[in-house]
Structures are given as C-alpha cells and as structure tokens.
Design a protein around this motif. Structure first.
Motif, short mmCIF file in Angstrom:
data_model
loop_
_atom_site.label_atom_id
_atom_site.label_comp_id
_atom_site.label_asym_id
_atom_site.label_seq_id
_atom_site.Cartn_x
_atom_site.Cartn_y
_atom_site.Cartn_z
N PHE A 73 0.87 -1.30 -0.10
CA PHE A 73 -0.06 0.00 0.00
C PHE A 73 0.92 1.24 0.07
N ARG A 74 1.84 1.16 0.50
CA ARG A 74 2.89 2.49 0.72
C ARG A 74 3.43 2.71 -0.61
N THR A 75 3.59 1.73 -1.68
CA THR A 75 4.24 1.84 -2.84
C THR A 75 3.53 1.43 -4.01
N MET A 76 2.08 1.41 -3.70
CA MET A 76 1.17 0.83 -4.77
C MET A 76 1.38 1.72 -6.11
N PHE A 77 1.74 2.71 -6.22
CA PHE A 77 1.81 3.49 -7.43
C PHE A 77 3.11 3.83 -7.90
N SER A 78 4.14 3.05 -7.37
CA SER A 78 5.58 3.26 -7.74
C SER A 78 5.88 2.47 -8.99
N ASN A 79 6.86 3.02 -9.63
CA ASN A 79 7.32 2.38 -10.86
C ASN A 79 8.78 2.11 -10.64
N SER A 87 4.31 -7.72 -4.14
CA SER A 87 5.32 -8.81 -3.64
C SER A 87 4.56 -10.08 -4.00
N LEU A 88 5.49 -11.11 -4.32
CA LEU A 88 5.08 -12.37 -4.75
C LEU A 88 5.00 -13.44 -3.36
#
Length: 767
Positions: A73-79, A87-88
């Motif tokens: 959730f903290r880096t949900m829109f990060s590229n 994460s898997l």
C-alpha cells in the motif's frame, strides 16, 4: 420436452441444455483456463479413460499458478525497481473443495457395463435397480427451469406443407420428494440456450414434410437452393423465381400434344420462347463478362498501385540511405573543421611556443574553467548514466497515461472551487472577545514593539559628567618568528604570506558582499527613512503624492482598457465559438456523409460480387444440366442403336436360314433331276462318248492351271526389276549373293516348270 444437441467449436465452451445443465464438447485433453476443474465437479464432463483424467489433472495443476501478487500500500503506485508495487507470495490454498473426489468417474461406468454383460450371459443374475436422484424441480434446482425462449417473430408456414408429428416416448419421473409440497405434474416449461443457433449450427434446420395428394407446392421447386447457395434469397433469386413462374404460366397456355391441329402453333410458341431464353442468356453472359472485366481492371489497378508503392518504398529507402550517408559525411567534415579551427586558435594563443603551467587559483576562481565544466572531448562525462535516475512513468510520458491519470483524479483537482473568504468573527454571541482574537492582538502589539525597538535611531553620546576609568588592554603575545637560512626561502615565505593575505581578504570581501546583498532592502529602507533631511523629506512627500496621482490615473486608464478588452474578447470569443461550432458540425456532417458513401459503395460492391458469384453458380448448374441432358441423349442413342442392331441381326439370321433352306431344297430338287438325266445318259452312252467326256474333264482341269502359273510368272518377272533396283539401293555389297540366288531361283523355277510340263504330258498320255 425435446432436447436440442448443439455442436460447438473445440474451445470447450460450456452450453446450457434445456434442463439447465452445462454441456461440453471438443477436445477433452485441453483444459480451459476459466473452468480448470470441470473434470472433477461437473457431472456432464466425460473423459474416455483414466489416462485422460490424469492428463487433465496435470494440465489443471500446471495452469493454476500458486504465486499471488500482494500489493504494497505504501508503494502501490510506484514504478521504481527498488520500491516495487507488489510482492509475490506462495499460496497454499487448494481451489478444489475437500469433499470433491479426485478419482476418475469411469470406474462406476465400467462396473455397470460388467454387470450388464453378466446379466446378458447369466439369466440367473439379477441386475440391481438404479436409483435416480430426485431432480427437485420445485426445490433447490427450481432456478434451472425458469428461463423461457425469446421468440422475435412467428414464421408463417405454407398451407400445402404438413409437418410430420414427432413421436416422443413418455418419460417416467421418479417418485417426488416428500420434503416439498406436491405440485401438478402437468406443467409446460420452455427453455433457451445461452447461444443463438447461428453460432452453433452450420446449416439452418429443415424439418420433415409431407406433400398432400394432387398438389405440387411451389416451395418444392426451390429445393435446389440451400444455405449459402441461393439462401437467403437476393435479387437474382427473386428474378429467377419470377421467370420460373412466368415459364410455368406459359407452359399452361401451350396447346396439348394430342391436338394435331395446334401443332404448328405450339412449335411457333416454343420457338419464340427459345429465342427469348437465348436473348436472356446472352444478356447474362454480357453482364458476367462486364463484371469480369471490372474485376480484372480492379486487379490490374491494384497491382499497379502495389508496384508503385513498392517502387516508392525502394526509392525512399535508397534516398534515406543516401541522406544518412550525406549527413554522416557532413558531420565528419564539420567535426574535422572544428578540430582544425580549435588547433589553430590554440596555436595562435601561444605563438612563441612557451610552456604554460597550470594556474590553479585562476582555474578555481573562474567558473567557466575545466574544473567546474569539463569538456566531453577531453574524456570527462559528468552526466554519464544520468538516464538511469530518470523516472520513466507511463502516466507522465504519454498522452494516454495523462488522460487516464486525469480521469482518476477527483473533480476538485481539475476544477478548483474558489470560495470567498469569510470575515473573521472575533467576538462571541454574548459580545465578549474570543481568546484566540485576544492572543492575536497581544502578539501584534509585541511585534510592533519589537519593530519600534529595531528601527529606533541611535541616540548621540552625551558628554561625560564624571571621570571614568579607561581599561588598559592586555599586551599581545609576541609573534613567533622563524629564522631563514637563505634569501630564496624568505622570498617564498613572503609570497605564501602574501597569498594568504589575499585569500583572507577575498574571503572577507565575499562575506561582506553576501551580507550586503542579503540586507540590501534593509539598507535602502534605512537610507530612505533616516539619512534624508527635512527638505528632502518634503520633496519626497511631494513626489510621493505625484506618484500616487499618476498611479491612480494609470489604474483608471488600465481599468477602462481592460473593460474594453474584456468586451472585445467576449465578442471575439462568441464569434470564434460560433465559427468553431459551425466548422465542427460541418466536419461531423462531412465525415458522416463520407462514411455513408463508403458504406453504400461497400454494399454495392458486395451486391455485385454476390450477383457475379450467383451467375457463376447458375452457369455451372446450367452446364451441369446440359451435360446430364447430353449424357441422357447418348445413353438413349446407344440403347436405340443396340435395339436396332439386335433386330437387324435377328432379321438377317432369319433371312439366311430361310434362303439356306430354300437353296438346299432347290439344290436337292435339281440334283434329283440331274441324277435322273445322268442315269438316263449313262444308260445310253457308248465307249467313245465316255473317253470324250474324260478328255474334256482333264483339259478343263489342267489347262487353266497352266495359264494361271504362266500369268504368275509374268507378274513376277514384271516385279523383279523393281525388286532388283531396291536391292541395289539397300544392299549394294550383296549384289553377287543376290545374283547367285536369282540364278538358282530361275533354275529352280525352270526345273519346276519342266517337271510340271512333263507331268501334264504324262497325264495326257495316260488319259
């Protein structure tokens, strides 16, 4: 209720049967990705063997991925790579419920087949009764019987066609469950599948029919038309049907064949109809030829366009290659030119050829030097690999991403709402001052006092009224000195000291300059407020009033100009809006008109293609009919010739037999008469007459044979010269052999002739 069996594509797509259950067909070895475990929990999914069941289980296990993407959730829109969006995780959940058996269902079927075979061979064995599961139509499975068919129209059937009634056997339902209320068994329920008939059938269904007696339905004359070959009917089929109707009406008006007086009239009518048919056929052939010519022209035009396009591509590719080579050559020449100019400039700066040492102080003091901005041609790339730190985002680099990002933003971001500020209410309803307002007032007073204290001018020093003791500063420590051994070291030390003084002075100067730049406004304020005299203040006040008046006039003028500009801008905006609206509507109308024209052209082209195909099929059908007629005529001709030859053989045999019998009878009669005459002559004949008869017989036998041999010899001698010429041409080296053989042959022939003459002479003597 009749069950409909649908045949599907081999994608194993589920269908809904009339009972509400799913039916699968296609390749059972392929497992669908959306229904992976149908072979376990679907009762209608049938596998042929346990091997197929194992293969389906393996494919389902391979298709199902146990890796699950869990978002962060903290880096949900990060590229960024080092801040992943998810994460898997390895999922241990099993999608198949534990109460579903994973064994193959075919064992029960095999057991049942074995019992059936045993009951067929052993009459004493009793087959166990099958217990059917209650369908529970009024219970949990009631939703499966709720769908009703959608009937868009009711198709009228011809009155002279009677469909055969389907024979259905009554179905015996198992005893109803006692858990629910009993409902009447007579209930008509219709169902409908999920897919149309056009998606699952190759040809439309044609039911059976029965033709009434003494009636020929017109619909049966169109039995040769099938789906895709004449159906659905187009303009050509309608014209064909109209022509067939006209021909049937014309045939009805023809005189009958039994009326011999109307034979000429019938022949004239048939000739006229035949001419009309030939004229119509010629028109069809001309239309077909025109269509073929048009198609040929289109193909030639398309081929020319393709060839021109290929040629243009080759030319463009060659031109681009030559252009790239030219640009590379120009870049190389430019680079060489710049390098040569740089070398010349460098040589011009140092004409004498002295060796200049590096001045470190000058390099670090000049911000345009190689220290701060190194040249890339010298091997320094300060911004190397800088693209690795550039954030590449689909939502920021592409127009589609920006549109998608803008659509995800709330309305208040793209459409800001400006709200007028509300006046602060510093008092309560009772009229008392609020604590926050009182605190703000106190803070404002403190800030004003601080500003007054800060801006307060320094008071001049008052003269001393009493003696004050002046403190004596402590003496400084003596500065250490270093004795130099030589003048060179002393000069170097003095130069270093001087350099240190310069650097310290430069530092103090920079600090003062930075402080002055930071406090420039304060200095100007102090200069304007404290450094001016009273006269200057009056002048400044007058200038201030003049400046304010000019500002007011300028504001009024700008306000008027802004009003005029606003009116003009509004008028221009309305005119432009109307013009753009008109242009956009015209553009839409033009696009729609072109689209409709394109649709019309496509429809016309498709209609012509269908007409050409139909004419081709009609031509093939007519050619086939002509071939069948010719074959029928040839077969009839063969049959007729066979019958004729058979009758001729019978007649000839009969004539031969009759002639033979008559000849035999006449010969027998003549033989009897000749015998009677011969017997009578024999009884009257003398010895001299007998010898004369024998001499005539011998002469009639021998003389013709001699003449025959003489004629043969004459013909052989006439042909011999031709044979000799041919032998001389073919076998020149065998002339001696041929002559020898010829002499021998002549001798043999002479000897044979002599022997023959001797024999004849002897016979004459004997006679």
């Amino acid at each position: 209720m009749s069950h409909v069996v649908t045949i599907e594509e081999p994608q194993a797509t589920p269908q809904v049967s009339p009972t509400g259950c799913r039916v699968r067909s296609g390749t059972w070895g392929q497992v669908s990705s959306n229904r992976t475990y149908d072979f376990l929990y679907d009762p209608l999914f049938i596998l042929s063997s346990e091997k197929d069941h194992t293969q389906a289980n393996i494919q389902a296990t391979v298709i199902r991925s146990k890796l699950r993407k869990v978002p962060r959730f903290r880096t949900m829109f990060s590229n960024l790579i080092h801040y992943p969006r998810y994460s898997l995780h390895w999922s241990k959940a099993d999608p198949v419920p534990p109460f579903i058996s994973r064994e193959w269902k075919g064992h029960k079927e095999k057991h049942r087949e074995a019992l059936l075979q045993l009951s067929a061979t052993d009459t004493s064995f009793q087959m166990p009764k099958e217990v059917y599961e209650d369908p529970e139509v009024t219970g949990k499975n009631r939703y499966k019987y709720f769908e009703r068919p959608f009937l868009p129209f009711y198709q009228q059937m011809p009155l002279n066609v009677v469909f055969e009634a389907a024979k259905t056997e009554p179905y015996t339902f198992p005893p109803a469950s006692t858990k629910y209320q009993h409902i009447s068994s007579k209930c008509t329920v219709s169902t409908q599948t999920d897919y149309r008939d056009a998606e699952v059938q190759t040809d439309p269904y044609s039911p059976e029919y029965v033709v009434c007696q003494d009636s020929i339905p017109e619909l049966l004359t169109l039995a040769t038309l099938t789906w895709g070959r004449g159906l659905p009917a187009g303009q050509a089929e309608v014209e064909m049907i109209e022509r067939a109707r006209e021909k049937r009406a014309w045939e009805a008006t023809l005189p009958s064949l039994s009326d011999t007086s109307q034979f000429e009239k019938r022949r004239r009518m048939m000739n006229v109809m035949e001419r009309k048919e030939w004229a119509f056929r010629e028109q069809e052939i001309e239309k077909l030829q025109e269509l073929r010519l048009e198609v040929l022209k289109e193909l030639l035009k398309k081929r020319d366009e393709n060839q021109n396009e290929v040629n243009m591509k080759h030319l463009n590719a060659q031109w681009s290659q030559l252009q790239e080579a030219k640009e590379a050559k120009l870049a190389q020449i430019q680079h060489t030119h710049v390098s040569a100019i740089r070398k010349l400039v460098g040589k011009g700066k140092n004409i004498e050829g002295k060796l200049d040492r590096r001045n470190i102080i000058k390099d670090y003091s000049d911000y345009a030097s190689q220290v701060y901005g190194p040249l890339s041609r010298l091997g320094r790339f300060p911004d190397n690999s800088s693209e690795d730190f550039v954030v590449k985002n689909h939502y920021l680099n592409t127009y589609e991403g920006l549109v998608e990002l803008e659509s995800c933003l709330p309305d208040f971001v793209t459409q800001p709402r400006i709200r007028p500020p509300k006046p602060k209410v510093t008092t309560t309803k009772a009229g008392f001052l609020k604590r926050a307002a009182r605190m703000d007032h106190e803070l404002a007073e403190v800030h004003k006092a601080l500003l007054d204290k800060k801006n307060k001018a320094l008071e001049p020093k008052k003269p001393l009224r009493f003696l004050q003791r002046k403190p004596i500063p402590q003496p400084r420590l003596p500065t250490p000195t270093l004795e130099m051994s030589s003048n060179e070291e002393e000069d170097i030390e003095m130069a270093v000291i001087y350099l240190q003084k310069l650097l310290r002075g430069r530092v103090v100067q920079n600090v003062m300059f930075e402080g002055k730049e930071k406090r420039l406004e304060l200095i100007q304020e102090l200069r304007t407020s404290h450094a001016l005299q009273e006269d200057d203040r009056l002048v400044m006040k007058a200038e201030k009033q003049v400046t304010l008046a000019l500002q007011r006039q300028r504001n009024l003028r700008e306000h008027k100009v802004s009003l005029v500009e606003n009116h003009l801008a509004g008028l221009e905006g309305r005119v432009l809006a109307d013009m753009f609206d008109f242009l956009s509507k015209e553009l839409v109308r033009l696009q729609e008109e072109r689209r409709v024209h394109a649709f019309a052209m496509l429809a016309e082209r498709q209609r012509r293609m269908r007409e050409a195909e139909e004419s081709g099929r009609r031509q093939v059908e007519q050619r086939r009919l002509r071939e069948e007629d010719q074959i029928f005529k040839e077969v009839i001709k063969v049959h007729q010739s066979t019958v004729t030859s058979y009758l001729e053989d019978i007649i000839l045999n009969t004539e031969e037999n009759t002639a033979e019998e008559q000849a035999r009878a006449e010969i027998e009669k003549m033989a009897e008469e000749i015998n009677d005459i011969a017997y009578e002559m024999e009884s009257r004949r003398t010895q001299l007459q007998s010898e004369e008869i024998v001499a005539e017989l011998v002469y009639s036998f021998l003389i013709p044979q001699v003449q025959k041999e003489f004629v043969k010899e004459k013909v052989r001698n006439a042909q011999r010269k031709h044979l000799l010429a041919a032998h001389q041409i073919i076998h020149r080296h065998t002339e001696a052999v041929v002559r020898k053989n010829l002499v021998e042959q002549q001798q043999d022939e002479v000897s044979d002739t002599d022997e023959l003459l001797q024999g004849e002479t002897q016979n004459e003597k004997d006679s």
